[in-house]
Write a protein that holds these residues in place. Structure first.
Motif, PDB file in Angstrom:
ATOM      1  N   ASP A 253      88.977  21.410   2.307  1.00  0.00           N
ATOM      2  CA  ASP A 253      89.117  21.385   0.838  1.00  0.00           C
ATOM      3  C   ASP A 253      87.860  21.953   0.171  1.00  0.00           C
ATOM      4  OD1 ASP A 253      91.627  20.128   0.830  1.00  0.00           O
ATOM      5  OD2 ASP A 253      90.770  18.111   0.773  1.00  0.00           O
ATOM      6  N   ILE A 254      86.697  21.507   0.640  1.00  0.00           N
ATOM      7  CA  ILE A 254      85.447  21.912  -0.015  1.00  0.00           C
ATOM      8  C   ILE A 254      85.169  23.408   0.230  1.00  0.00           C
ATOM      9  CG2 ILE A 254      82.932  21.499  -0.118  1.00  0.00           C
ATOM     10  CD1 ILE A 254      84.641  19.217  -1.326  1.00  0.00           C
ATOM     11  N   LYS A 255      85.546  23.882   1.419  1.00  0.00           N
ATOM     12  CA  LYS A 255      85.390  25.314   1.716  1.00  0.00           C
ATOM     13  C   LYS A 255      86.245  26.149   0.766  1.00  0.00           C
ATOM     14  CE  LYS A 255      84.629  25.677   6.530  1.00  0.00           C
ATOM     15  NZ  LYS A 255      85.370  25.697   7.773  1.00  0.00           N
ATOM     16  N   ARG A 256      87.497  25.723   0.603  1.00  0.00           N
ATOM     17  CA  ARG A 256      88.440  26.460  -0.254  1.00  0.00           C
ATOM     18  C   ARG A 256      87.954  26.412  -1.711  1.00  0.00           C
ATOM     19  NH1 ARG A 256      92.684  25.498  -3.585  1.00  0.00           N
ATOM     20  NH2 ARG A 256      91.784  23.423  -3.571  1.00  0.00           N
ATOM     21  N   LEU A 257      87.504  25.221  -2.141  1.00  0.00           N
ATOM     22  CA  LEU A 257      86.986  25.071  -3.505  1.00  0.00           C
ATOM     23  C   LEU A 257      85.818  26.032  -3.734  1.00  0.00           C
ATOM     24  CD1 LEU A 257      86.588  23.406  -6.219  1.00  0.00           C
ATOM     25  CD2 LEU A 257      85.005  21.984  -4.904  1.00  0.00           C
ATOM     26  N   SER A 258      84.883  26.062  -2.779  1.00  0.00           N
ATOM     27  CA  SER A 258      83.697  26.908  -2.941  1.00  0.00           C
ATOM     28  C   SER A 258      84.098  28.371  -3.024  1.00  0.00           C
ATOM     29  CB  SER A 258      82.734  26.718  -1.764  1.00  0.00           C
ATOM     30  OG  SER A 258      82.392  25.370  -1.665  1.00  0.00           O
ATOM     31  N   SER A 259      85.053  28.791  -2.176  1.00  0.00           N
ATOM     32  CA  SER A 259      85.473  30.199  -2.225  1.00  0.00           C
ATOM     33  C   SER A 259      86.067  30.510  -3.588  1.00  0.00           C
ATOM     34  CB  SER A 259      86.530  30.508  -1.178  1.00  0.00           C
ATOM     35  OG  SER A 259      86.111  30.069   0.055  1.00  0.00           O
ATOM     36  N   ILE A 260      86.927  29.624  -4.098  1.00  0.00           N
ATOM     37  CA  ILE A 260      87.573  29.898  -5.388  1.00  0.00           C
ATOM     38  C   ILE A 260      86.516  29.990  -6.496  1.00  0.00           C
ATOM     39  CG2 ILE A 260      89.135  28.972  -7.169  1.00  0.00           C
ATOM     40  CD1 ILE A 260      90.743  27.684  -4.817  1.00  0.00           C
TER      41      ILE A 260
ATOM     42  N   ARG B 202      77.892  19.030  -6.713  1.00  0.00           N
ATOM     43  CA  ARG B 202      76.952  19.187  -7.845  1.00  0.00           C
ATOM     44  C   ARG B 202      75.804  20.125  -7.472  1.00  0.00           C
ATOM     45  NH1 ARG B 202      77.417  20.080 -12.119  1.00  0.00           N
ATOM     46  NH2 ARG B 202      78.267  18.209 -13.014  1.00  0.00           N
ATOM     47  N   ASP B 203      75.258  19.954  -6.249  1.00  0.00           N
ATOM     48  CA  ASP B 203      74.163  20.826  -5.800  1.00  0.00           C
ATOM     49  C   ASP B 203      74.623  22.272  -5.738  1.00  0.00           C
ATOM     50  OD1 ASP B 203      72.314  18.913  -5.548  1.00  0.00           O
ATOM     51  OD2 ASP B 203      72.453  18.703  -3.360  1.00  0.00           O
ATOM     52  N   ALA B 204      75.842  22.460  -5.245  1.00  0.00           N
ATOM     53  CA  ALA B 204      76.347  23.831  -5.079  1.00  0.00           C
ATOM     54  C   ALA B 204      76.684  24.463  -6.433  1.00  0.00           C
ATOM     55  CB  ALA B 204      77.577  23.824  -4.179  1.00  0.00           C
ATOM     56  N   PHE B 205      77.138  23.652  -7.372  1.00  0.00           N
ATOM     57  CA  PHE B 205      77.579  24.183  -8.672  1.00  0.00           C
ATOM     58  C   PHE B 205      76.942  23.380  -9.817  1.00  0.00           C
ATOM     59  CE2 PHE B 205      81.002  24.939  -5.563  1.00  0.00           C
ATOM     60  CZ  PHE B 205      80.932  26.327  -5.543  1.00  0.00           C
ATOM     61  N   PRO B 206      75.626  23.602 -10.039  1.00  0.00           N
ATOM     62  CA  PRO B 206      74.907  22.748 -10.999  1.00  0.00           C
ATOM     63  C   PRO B 206      75.409  22.862 -12.434  1.00  0.00           C
ATOM     64  CG  PRO B 206      73.476  24.486 -10.108  1.00  0.00           C
ATOM     65  CD  PRO B 206      74.758  24.554  -9.347  1.00  0.00           C
TER      66      PRO B 206
END
Ligand SMILES: NC(=O)C1=CN([C@@H]2O[C@H](COP(=O)(O)OP(=O)(O)OC[C@H]3O[C@@H](n4cnc5c(N)ncnc54)[C@H](OP(=O)(O)O)[C@@H]3O)[C@@H](O)[C@H]2O)C=CC1
Ligand SMILES: Nc1nc2c(ncn2[C@@H]2O[C@H](COP(=O)(O)O)[C@@H](O)[C@H]2O)c(=O)[nH]1
Length: 277
Positions: free
Chosen positions: A37-44, A74-78
């Motif tokens: 889920d988190i991988k897919r979210l990050s790609s999108i 949060r760290d990845a998308f501040p």
């Protein structure tokens, strides 16, 4: 705002962004908490830069790992707005806001196609949850989204009056041209659309192949009357809220909660003719 469900691929998101760039300000990408889920979210989120909102949506926001996962996102998308839930008690609202959530989604079991309370015995009265969680969130500078259980514009007014900053709607928006589900005409000529819970057998079959053998569905699938364009429904809601504000003397929605008091009643309306609306 629309929380777009978590089963769209990166390519589908890219196509959506290209065809409707003006909509990106009004949507959030939903995600579960598994590694996939988190991988897919990050790609999108990385590949569709116009997106500014993320909804971390799990049935049980009390899972021990949830604050850590929120902190990671949060760290990845501040700079993105993070909505996270669902929970129903102040203590955990505090944990999720500290972890990095901007908005905590509140509601366990109140939804129109939810059967969690029947299958598990777990739940919490929605207005009590909103009152408790909003107080904690606001003390910390955070926000809450009341999720589930609204059946009419007055329920939305009560959620906002109880301190919710946002209200999430499922059933009230089902059955419209803009809603999911195929339009079908029944033998008696009435038009209907299917509306199903995201934890229903229908959803699990569609998105996960089947209900895992060790699980049970916590949602149901229903046929709802076709209701045409959503504009009239939205106008009905806005008209109701506008009038609520005038009754309680609020010049804007933000003034609704401080001007609202609740009194316990046996019936909220007169149903002599059997109809609610
Ligand atoms: N507000 C509410 O009351 C509820 C809302 N929903 C909605 O339906 C969606 C799909 O629900 P669903 O697939 O059931 O849940 P999730 O999307 O949260 O499930 C993802 C995974 O989490 C694990 N999981 C599911 N329920 C629980 C639980 N109660 N405690 C701990 N772990 C759990 C399961 O993993 P594993 O297979 O490894 O066990 C599951 O595969 C949710 O995202 C939410 O939008 C669902 C139920 C309640
Ligand atoms: N327990 C379940 N809850 C569900 C399911 N699918 C969605 N939901 C929750 O309901 C609200 C919408 O509520 P409504 O009263 O406005 O229709 C939604 O946002 C989810 O939190 C489900 O299958 N099981």
């Amino acid at each position: 705002m629309t929380a777009v469900h978590k089963y769209y691929s990166v390519d589908e998101w890219k196509a959506f962004a290209q065809s409707s760039p003006e909509a990106l300000d009004f949507v959030t990408v939903s995600s579960g908490t598994s590694e996939d889920d988190i991988k897919r979210l990050s790609s999108i989120v990385n590949e569709v830069p116009g997106i500014s909102g993320i909804t971390l949506d799990i049935a049980n926001g009390y899972q021990d790992s949830f604050p850590d996962i929120i902190a990671r996102v949060r760290d990845a998308f501040p700079k993105h707005t993070i909505v996270a839930g669902n929970v129903v008690t102040g203590e955990v609202v505090e944990d999720l806001i500290r972890a990095g959530a901007d908005v905590v989604k509140v509601g366990l079991g109140p939804g129109s196609v939810c059967i969690t309370r029947i299958k598990t015995g777990v739940g919490y009265p929605q207005l009590s949850a909103v009152l408790e969680c909003s107080e904690v969130a606001h003390e910390m500078g955070g926000h809450i989204m009341a999720d589930g259980g609204c059946t009419c514009p007055g329920d939305i007014a009560k959620a906002l009056g109880g301190g919710a900053d946002f209200v999430m709607l499922g059933g009230m928006l089902a059955g419209h041209d803009q809603s999911g589900g195929e339009l079908r005409t029944k033998e008696d000529g009435t038009k209907v659309k299917t509306f199903y819970g995201m934890s229903s057998e229908t959803a699990m079959s569609k998105h996960a192949g089947q209900v895992a053998s060790y699980r049970t569905a916590e949602g149901k699938s229903v046929e709802v009357p076709y209701r045409g364009d959503v504009t009239d429904t939205l106008q009905d809601i806005l008209g109701g809220l506008r009038s609520t504000c005038t009754y309680v003397g609020a010049a804007k929605l933000a003034e609704l909660a401080p001007r609202t008091t609740f009194i316990r009643v046996q019936h909220q309306a007169n149903y002599f003719y059997g109809t609610k609306h």
